[in-house]
Design a protein around this motif. Structure first.
Motif, PDB file in Angstrom:
ATOM      1  N   ARG A   1      53.354  56.459  26.603  1.00 48.84           N
ATOM      2  CA  ARG A   1      51.949  56.757  26.369  1.00 48.84           C
ATOM      3  C   ARG A   1      51.385  57.525  27.552  1.00 48.84           C
ATOM      4  O   ARG A   1      52.061  57.717  28.567  1.00 48.84           O
ATOM      5  CB  ARG A   1      51.169  55.444  26.184  1.00 48.84           C
TER       6      ARG A   1
ATOM      7  N   GLY B   1      49.405  49.700  18.818  1.00 49.86           N
ATOM      8  CA  GLY B   1      50.633  48.918  18.738  1.00 49.86           C
ATOM      9  C   GLY B   1      50.521  47.530  19.322  1.00 49.86           C
ATOM     10  O   GLY B   1      49.443  47.048  19.668  1.00 49.86           O
ATOM     11  N   HIS B   2      51.673  46.884  19.440  1.00 51.12           N
ATOM     12  CA  HIS B   2      51.719  45.512  19.911  1.00 51.12           C
ATOM     13  C   HIS B   2      51.305  45.376  21.379  1.00 51.12           C
ATOM     14  O   HIS B   2      50.774  44.345  21.786  1.00 51.12           O
ATOM     15  CB  HIS B   2      53.129  44.929  19.711  1.00 51.12           C
TER      16      HIS B   2
ATOM     17  N   GLN C   1      58.723  46.937  19.786  1.00 55.71           N
ATOM     18  CA  GLN C   1      59.265  48.240  20.147  1.00 55.71           C
ATOM     19  C   GLN C   1      60.739  48.298  19.762  1.00 55.71           C
ATOM     20  O   GLN C   1      61.502  47.366  20.028  1.00 55.71           O
ATOM     21  CB  GLN C   1      59.127  48.481  21.662  1.00 55.71           C
TER      22      GLN C   1
END
Length: 280
Positions: free
Chosen positions: A32, A52-53, A86
């Protein structure tokens, strides 16, 4: 989407605590953007660090910090993999910075020139302020958010209602009233900070009169007069106000969360004070 900078400013104005989360680094197959930020309050989120997580985990941690009243920043390292949804391994580092927790309750006695410059500065800090004076006409038409205006013929009576650990600033238009306020505050002696506007000469006179009333030397040492950071020079109200605000920030940063009775004299924490100050 609501920009994190605007969200942080809005929550600050509303007095709502939040946590600023910053992605410091991520190593993986599709990293990211480092430096991405999001703001998390108890009920809302603003902006994103990439979804996301990992972002979901960040929200959980931030809300736990808010629920537990944590004040200190926290740097956490996450292993990216199955536990965070992931497909590939990697590492992410997030910085959690609590914002907007009330750092100090402040009582400002007096609404003269310096006070009118000081209170808006204090209102921009994570503090709650009582602004007290006998003279309705001295207050500005617009009172900043987070400031309670109190007009009373008996300012000294307001002292008994102050919370323990309150930061007290005395800068009225009347030396006799300053003396009565000082005596009441030092007799109670459970403040987090007490600053009295004036010169060293004023301090010497007040110490003599306060000793005559039975105020002990250790209590008198807790009175900051002159107050303000010596590095900030000048006699204009805004210059004096900035120096006082700087001293307030230095004090609550050093002592927030400690019992007020154990707070060391301010002169041990800060540089020598200004030689003299204008009075209101």
């Amino acid at each position: 989407m609501h920009n994190w900078i605007n969200a942080l400013a809005d929550l600050q104005r509303q007095g709502e605590p939040c946590v600023l989360v910053t992605l410091i680094e991520e190593q993986g197959s599709t990293p990211r953007n480092a430096g991405s930020k999001m703001v998390i309050s108890a009920t809302q989120t603003f902006d994103t660090i990439g979804g996301g997580h990992l972002e979901y985990k960040a929200m959980q941690i931030a809300r736990d910090m808010l629920a537990n009243g944590k004040q200190a920043p926290d740097l956490q390292r996450f292993s990216l993999g199955a536990s965070l949804g992931q497909c590939c391994g990697g590492v992410a580092v997030l910085l959690f910075e609590p914002m907007g927790q009330v750092q100090a309750q402040i009582a400002v006695f007096g609404a003269g020139h310096v006070a009118r410059a000081l209170v808006p500065l204090l209102a921009g800090l994570p503090c709650r302020i009582r602004w007290i004076d006998e003279r309705e006409q001295e207050f500005p038409a617009l009172i900043p958010a987070g400031v309670q205006k109190i007009v009373t013929d008996e300012p000294v009576d307001e002292i008994k209602g102050l919370p323990a650990g309150c930061y007290c600033i005395v800068m009225t238009h009347n030396h006799a009233l300053d003396l009565e306020l000082s005596a009441a505050l030092l007799t109670r002696n459970d403040f987090g900070y007490f600053g009295l506007i004036g010169s060293r000469t004023k301090r010497m006179k007040f110490e003599h009169r306060l000793r005559a009333r039975g105020i002990s030397a250790p209590h008198l040492q807790r009175m900051r007069c002159p107050m303000g950071l010596s590095e900030v020079k000048g006699k204009l109200p805004i210059e004096i106000a900035i120096s006082i605000a700087g001293e307030i920030i230095a004090t609550y940063n050093a002592h927030f969360g400690q019992p007020s009775a154990s707070v060391e004299p301010i002169k041990q924490l800060l540089p020598s004070s200004r030689r003299s100050q204008a009075t209101n």
